[in-house]
Design a protein around this motif. Structure first.
Motif: not given
Length: 156
Positions: A140-142, A86-87, A80-81, A147-154
């Protein structure tokens, strides 16, 4: 959400411990994350590879909460990407799965009983990587998925 990482073997080198500690610290603000280490069993002392895998497997299985959704890290698992991962975690949460367990087996893999308990398998690609590195990459991926799910910058 509660995430549990069950890993065969202990982190011995300081740099692995530091890397995991950093991601556990980052994750602490978003979710409950626990790492459970189970002893790796020497096949020479256990009566062979199958016996050591089965003993490690029994320890892994006894560490899994009853209602947990179990994701086994395995080279033949689904790739998975970061966005797909995240999805996936979001869908599990929306479906009522709030207890996610990731399993990182020993150097000889995991027992058939552990494979049977897994709800799915996840692969970080067809490369072989040390189990210590797999633990760091998983944490790191979790963190990245949240961060992706919350729309926050990484931070890159």
């Amino acid at each position: 959400m509660k995430y549990t990482v069950i890993a065969v073997g202990k982190l011995k080198e300081r740099f692995w411990k530091d890397a995991c500690a950093e991601y556990l610290k980052r994750l602490g603000g978003y979710a409950k994350v626990e790492v459970r280490e189970v002893a790796d069993i020497d096949p020479a002392r256990a009566g062979g590879v199958d016996a050591s895998r089965n003993r490690e497997g029994a320890s892994i299985l006894s560490s899994i909460p009853d209602r947990a959704h179990v994701i086994l890290l395995a080279i033949e698992g689904r790739e998975r990407s970061s966005e797909e991962f995240s999805r996936c975690l979001d869908q599990l949460a929306l479906g009522g799965d709030s207890d996610i367990v990731f399993i990182i087996g020993g150097s000889d893999g995991v027992s058939d009983a552990v494979r049977a308990r897994a709800n799915e398998t996840l692969s970080f690609g067809r490369i072989t990587m040390p189990h210590n590195l797999a633990r760091v990459v998983l944490l790191e991926q979790v963190y990245r998925a949240i961060k992706i799910s919350r729309g926050e910058p990484y931070h890159k």
